[in-house]
Design an enzyme around this catalytic site. Structure first.
Site, PDB file in Angstrom:
ATOM      1  N   CYS A  98      26.629  48.163  29.018  1.00 42.54           N
ATOM      2  CA  CYS A  98      25.749  48.255  30.180  1.00 42.54           C
ATOM      3  C   CYS A  98      26.489  48.215  31.526  1.00 42.54           C
ATOM      4  O   CYS A  98      27.146  49.165  31.877  1.00 42.54           O
ATOM      5  CB  CYS A  98      24.692  47.158  30.057  1.00 42.54           C
ATOM      6  SG  CYS A  98      23.205  47.534  30.995  1.00 42.54           S
ATOM      7  N   HIS A 193      23.187  45.720  24.158  1.00 46.19           N
ATOM      8  CA  HIS A 193      23.469  44.275  24.152  1.00 46.19           C
ATOM      9  C   HIS A 193      22.984  43.750  22.808  1.00 46.19           C
ATOM     10  O   HIS A 193      22.758  44.491  21.876  1.00 46.19           O
ATOM     11  CB  HIS A 193      22.644  43.570  25.239  1.00 46.19           C
ATOM     12  CG  HIS A 193      22.955  43.948  26.643  1.00 46.19           C
ATOM     13  ND1 HIS A 193      24.027  43.438  27.336  1.00 46.19           N
ATOM     14  CD2 HIS A 193      22.312  44.743  27.519  1.00 46.19           C
ATOM     15  CE1 HIS A 193      24.009  43.905  28.578  1.00 46.19           C
ATOM     16  NE2 HIS A 193      22.996  44.706  28.722  1.00 46.19           N
TER      17      HIS A 193
HETATM   18  N1  GLN Z   1      22.648  46.409  36.817  1.00 41.54           N
HETATM   19  C1  GLN Z   1      22.697  47.427  35.839  1.00 41.54           C
HETATM   20  C2  GLN Z   1      21.377  48.154  35.578  1.00 41.54           C
HETATM   21  O1  GLN Z   1      20.319  47.597  35.747  1.00 41.54           O
HETATM   22  C3  GLN Z   1      23.253  46.861  34.552  1.00 41.54           C
HETATM   23  C4  GLN Z   1      22.379  45.841  33.884  1.00 41.54           C
HETATM   24  C5  GLN Z   1      22.976  45.280  32.621  1.00 41.54           C
HETATM   25  O2  GLN Z   1      24.183  45.146  32.501  1.00 41.54           O
HETATM   26  N2  GLN Z   1      22.121  44.880  31.708  1.00 41.54           N
HETATM   27  O3  GLN Z   1      21.398  49.302  35.189  1.00 41.54           O
END
Ligand code: GLN
Length: 244
Positions: A98, A193
Protein backbone atom coordinates in the site's frame (compact mmCIF):
# COMPACT_ATOMS: atom_id res chain seq x y z
CA UNK A 1 27.35 -27.10 6.66
CA UNK A 2 26.99 -23.31 6.56
CA UNK A 3 24.61 -21.84 9.08
CA UNK A 4 22.58 -19.41 7.01
CA UNK A 5 21.54 -16.03 8.30
CA UNK A 6 19.27 -13.31 6.96
CA UNK A 7 18.86 -9.65 7.75
CA UNK A 8 15.37 -8.30 7.12
CA UNK A 9 15.33 -4.55 6.50
CA UNK A 10 12.07 -3.06 7.77
CA UNK A 11 11.84 0.21 5.83
CA UNK A 12 10.42 2.94 8.08
CA UNK A 13 8.99 0.22 10.33
CA UNK A 14 8.34 2.75 13.11
CA UNK A 15 6.34 5.01 10.75
CA UNK A 16 4.76 2.77 8.12
CA UNK A 17 3.01 -0.26 9.62
CA UNK A 18 -0.78 -0.50 9.51
CA UNK A 19 -3.46 -3.22 9.29
CA UNK A 20 -1.17 -5.97 10.52
CA UNK A 21 1.81 -5.18 8.26
CA UNK A 22 4.31 -6.21 10.93
CA UNK A 23 2.81 -9.71 10.73
CA UNK A 24 4.72 -10.07 7.47
CA UNK A 25 8.02 -9.56 9.28
CA UNK A 26 6.98 -12.11 11.93
CA UNK A 27 6.02 -14.64 9.23
CA UNK A 28 9.34 -14.23 7.40
CA UNK A 29 11.30 -14.48 10.66
CA UNK A 30 9.47 -17.54 11.97
CA UNK A 31 9.48 -19.41 8.67
CA UNK A 32 13.24 -18.89 8.42
CA UNK A 33 13.90 -19.82 12.06
CA UNK A 34 11.78 -22.99 11.84
CA UNK A 35 14.31 -24.09 9.21
CA UNK A 36 17.35 -23.24 11.33
CA UNK A 37 18.08 -19.97 9.50
CA UNK A 38 19.10 -17.10 11.81
CA UNK A 39 17.22 -13.82 11.38
CA UNK A 40 17.86 -10.25 12.44
CA UNK A 41 15.32 -7.50 11.80
CA UNK A 42 16.75 -4.04 11.21
CA UNK A 43 14.53 -0.97 11.26
CA UNK A 44 15.71 1.52 8.64
CA UNK A 45 14.05 4.82 9.31
CA UNK A 46 14.20 8.55 8.64
CA UNK A 47 17.75 9.86 8.78
CA UNK A 48 19.33 6.38 8.68
CA UNK A 49 21.86 5.48 6.04
CA UNK A 50 21.61 2.40 3.85
CA UNK A 51 24.33 0.78 1.79
CA UNK A 52 24.77 -2.22 -0.48
CA UNK A 53 24.58 -5.53 1.37
CA UNK A 54 23.17 -4.06 4.60
CA UNK A 55 20.03 -6.18 4.30
CA UNK A 56 19.04 -9.36 2.48
CA UNK A 57 15.35 -8.70 2.12
CA UNK A 58 13.29 -5.51 2.32
CA UNK A 59 9.82 -5.00 3.74
CA UNK A 60 7.94 -1.70 3.45
CA UNK A 61 4.47 -1.34 5.01
CA UNK A 62 1.57 1.06 4.57
CA UNK A 63 0.91 4.44 6.10
CA UNK A 64 -1.25 7.53 6.04
CA UNK A 65 -0.68 10.35 3.54
CA UNK A 66 0.97 12.71 6.07
CA UNK A 67 3.57 10.11 7.05
CA UNK A 68 4.14 9.25 3.41
CA UNK A 69 5.11 12.87 2.81
CA UNK A 70 7.87 12.68 5.38
CA UNK A 71 9.04 9.28 4.17
CA UNK A 72 9.10 10.29 0.48
CA UNK A 73 11.29 13.26 1.38
CA UNK A 74 13.66 11.14 3.44
CA UNK A 75 14.04 8.47 0.75
CA UNK A 76 15.28 11.14 -1.65
CA UNK A 77 17.40 13.19 0.76
CA UNK A 78 19.11 10.28 2.53
CA UNK A 79 19.90 8.51 -0.75
CA UNK A 80 18.08 5.37 0.42
CA UNK A 81 15.82 5.37 -2.64
CA UNK A 82 18.82 5.04 -4.97
CA UNK A 83 20.38 2.26 -2.90
CA UNK A 84 17.07 0.33 -2.78
CA UNK A 85 16.85 0.49 -6.59
CA UNK A 86 20.41 -0.80 -7.00
CA UNK A 87 19.80 -3.60 -4.52
CA UNK A 88 16.65 -4.70 -6.34
CA UNK A 89 18.56 -4.60 -9.64
CA UNK A 90 20.98 -7.24 -8.28
CA UNK A 91 18.06 -9.45 -7.20
CA UNK A 92 17.49 -8.59 -3.53
CA UNK A 93 13.81 -9.36 -2.81
CA UNK A 94 11.33 -6.82 -1.48
CA UNK A 95 7.70 -6.74 -0.43
CA UNK A 96 5.97 -3.36 -0.23
CA UNK A 97 2.34 -2.89 0.81
CA UNK A 98 0.00 0.00 0.00
CA UNK A 99 1.65 3.27 1.16
CA UNK A 100 5.09 1.69 0.73
CA UNK A 101 4.16 0.37 -2.72
CA UNK A 102 2.91 3.83 -3.77
CA UNK A 103 6.24 5.44 -2.82
CA UNK A 104 8.22 2.94 -4.87
CA UNK A 105 6.42 3.93 -8.08
CA UNK A 106 6.95 7.13 -10.08
CA UNK A 107 4.86 9.40 -7.85
CA UNK A 108 1.82 9.64 -5.57
CA UNK A 109 -0.37 12.62 -6.35
CA UNK A 110 -2.05 13.61 -3.06
CA UNK A 111 -5.59 14.92 -2.99
CA UNK A 112 -4.97 18.12 -1.07
CA UNK A 113 -1.25 18.31 -1.06
CA UNK A 114 1.88 18.00 -3.09
CA UNK A 115 2.83 15.34 -5.59
CA UNK A 116 5.06 12.98 -3.64
CA UNK A 117 8.02 11.74 -5.62
CA UNK A 118 8.49 7.97 -5.76
CA UNK A 119 11.81 6.27 -6.38
CA UNK A 120 10.73 4.90 -9.78
CA UNK A 121 11.32 1.26 -8.96
CA UNK A 122 7.92 0.07 -10.18
CA UNK A 123 6.65 1.36 -13.56
CA UNK A 124 3.52 2.75 -11.92
CA UNK A 125 2.02 5.97 -10.58
CA UNK A 126 -0.70 6.70 -8.02
CA UNK A 127 -3.44 9.32 -7.97
CA UNK A 128 -5.43 10.13 -4.85
CA UNK A 129 -9.19 9.65 -5.26
CA UNK A 130 -12.41 10.23 -3.32
CA UNK A 131 -13.17 6.51 -3.26
CA UNK A 132 -12.09 4.38 -0.31
CA UNK A 133 -11.28 0.90 -1.47
CA UNK A 134 -11.66 -1.21 1.61
CA UNK A 135 -12.29 -4.87 2.37
CA UNK A 136 -10.93 -8.35 1.88
CA UNK A 137 -9.31 -9.02 -1.46
CA UNK A 138 -8.60 -12.23 -3.38
CA UNK A 139 -6.39 -12.39 -6.46
CA UNK A 140 -5.07 -15.03 -8.82
CA UNK A 141 -1.28 -14.85 -9.17
CA UNK A 142 1.79 -16.87 -10.10
CA UNK A 143 1.82 -17.89 -6.41
CA UNK A 144 -1.71 -19.27 -6.72
CA UNK A 145 -4.80 -17.69 -5.21
CA UNK A 146 -3.86 -15.09 -2.58
CA UNK A 147 -5.97 -13.45 0.14
CA UNK A 148 -5.44 -10.11 1.85
CA UNK A 149 -7.14 -6.97 3.11
CA UNK A 150 -6.98 -3.60 1.38
CA UNK A 151 -7.74 -0.07 2.55
CA UNK A 152 -6.63 2.76 0.30
CA UNK A 153 -7.92 5.73 -1.61
CA UNK A 154 -4.91 6.06 -3.89
CA UNK A 155 -5.41 4.47 -7.31
CA UNK A 156 -2.34 2.97 -8.92
CA UNK A 157 -1.86 2.57 -12.66
CA UNK A 158 0.83 0.42 -14.22
CA UNK A 159 2.59 2.10 -17.14
CA UNK A 160 3.98 -1.26 -18.19
CA UNK A 161 5.29 -4.37 -16.53
CA UNK A 162 3.67 -7.22 -14.71
CA UNK A 163 0.93 -7.03 -12.10
CA UNK A 164 1.25 -9.35 -9.09
CA UNK A 165 -2.08 -10.83 -10.12
CA UNK A 166 -5.63 -10.29 -11.28
CA UNK A 167 -8.45 -9.39 -8.89
CA UNK A 168 -11.15 -11.99 -8.26
CA UNK A 169 -12.80 -10.10 -5.38
CA UNK A 170 -11.94 -6.60 -4.22
CA UNK A 171 -10.47 -3.50 -5.87
CA UNK A 172 -6.72 -3.97 -6.41
CA UNK A 173 -4.55 -1.29 -8.02
CA UNK A 174 -7.34 1.05 -9.06
CA UNK A 175 -10.72 -0.70 -8.89
CA UNK A 176 -11.00 -0.63 -12.69
CA UNK A 177 -8.53 -2.68 -14.70
CA UNK A 178 -8.57 -5.71 -12.35
CA UNK A 179 -4.82 -5.69 -11.90
CA UNK A 180 -3.37 -5.90 -8.43
CA UNK A 181 0.19 -5.01 -7.47
CA UNK A 182 3.32 -5.12 -9.53
CA UNK A 183 6.35 -7.40 -9.82
CA UNK A 184 9.75 -6.19 -10.93
CA UNK A 185 12.72 -8.58 -10.62
CA UNK A 186 12.28 -10.04 -7.10
CA UNK A 187 10.38 -7.00 -5.80
CA UNK A 188 6.65 -7.12 -5.19
CA UNK A 189 4.41 -4.15 -4.48
CA UNK A 190 0.71 -4.59 -3.71
CA UNK A 191 -2.30 -3.37 -1.73
CA UNK A 192 -2.69 -6.53 0.33
CA UNK A 193 -2.38 -5.94 4.06
CA UNK A 194 -3.86 -8.34 6.38
CA UNK A 195 -1.27 -9.70 7.03
CA UNK A 196 -0.38 -11.04 3.62
CA UNK A 197 2.48 -13.46 4.32
CA UNK A 198 1.08 -15.45 7.27
CA UNK A 199 -1.93 -16.44 5.11
CA UNK A 200 0.05 -16.95 1.91
CA UNK A 201 3.06 -19.08 2.89
CA UNK A 202 4.15 -19.82 -0.69
CA UNK A 203 4.77 -16.12 -1.25
CA UNK A 204 6.67 -15.84 2.05
CA UNK A 205 8.90 -18.77 1.08
CA UNK A 206 9.55 -17.33 -2.39
CA UNK A 207 10.91 -14.15 -0.77
CA UNK A 208 13.08 -16.15 1.66
CA UNK A 209 14.43 -18.39 -1.09
CA UNK A 210 15.34 -15.42 -3.30
CA UNK A 211 17.04 -13.67 -0.38
CA UNK A 212 19.16 -16.74 0.46
CA UNK A 213 20.06 -17.41 -3.17
CA UNK A 214 21.26 -13.85 -3.72
CA UNK A 215 23.17 -13.80 -0.42
CA UNK A 216 24.87 -17.19 -0.76
CA UNK A 217 25.14 -17.28 -4.56
CA UNK A 218 23.72 -20.80 -4.91
CA UNK A 219 20.40 -22.54 -5.41
CA UNK A 220 18.51 -23.01 -2.15
CA UNK A 221 15.69 -25.46 -1.50
CA UNK A 222 13.67 -24.67 1.59
CA UNK A 223 12.45 -27.55 3.76
CA UNK A 224 8.65 -27.79 3.54
CA UNK A 225 6.75 -26.74 6.67
CA UNK A 226 3.36 -27.80 7.99
CA UNK A 227 1.09 -25.01 6.72
CA UNK A 228 -2.24 -26.43 7.88
CA UNK A 229 -3.16 -23.44 10.05
CA UNK A 230 -1.94 -20.86 7.54
CA UNK A 231 -3.99 -22.39 4.75
CA UNK A 232 -7.01 -22.75 7.01
CA UNK A 233 -6.84 -19.02 7.78
CA UNK A 234 -6.70 -18.25 4.08
CA UNK A 235 -9.57 -20.59 3.26
CA UNK A 236 -11.70 -18.61 5.74
CA UNK A 237 -11.20 -15.48 3.61
CA UNK A 238 -11.98 -17.37 0.39
CA UNK A 239 -15.12 -18.77 2.03
CA UNK A 240 -16.24 -15.38 3.29
CA UNK A 241 -15.89 -13.92 -0.20
CA UNK A 242 -17.41 -17.00 -1.82
CA UNK A 243 -14.45 -17.67 -4.07
CA UNK A 244 -13.06 -21.13 -3.59
N1 GLN B 1 -2.44 6.80 2.21
C1 GLN B 1 -2.55 5.84 1.17
C2 GLN B 1 -3.94 5.70 0.55
O1 GLN B 1 -4.93 5.93 1.20
C3 GLN B 1 -2.04 4.51 1.67
C4 GLN B 1 -2.88 3.88 2.75
C5 GLN B 1 -2.33 2.57 3.23
O2 GLN B 1 -1.13 2.36 3.27
N2 GLN B 1 -3.22 1.71 3.69
O3 GLN B 1 -4.04 5.33 -0.60
Amino acid sequence: MTIMKLIIGYLYGDLMNIYGDTGNIIALKKRAEWRGIGVKVKNISAGDKLKKGDVDIFFFGGGQDQIQELVAKDMGESGKGKVIKKEIARGVPLLAICGGYQLLGDFYNLHKGPKLPGIGLFPAYTLASRDRMIGNIVIESMFGRLAGFENHSGKTYLRKGLPLGMVIKGFGNNGKDQTEGCIYKNAIGCYMHGSLLPKNPKLADWLLKKALEVKYGKKVDLKPLNDTLELQARRQVFKKLKCG
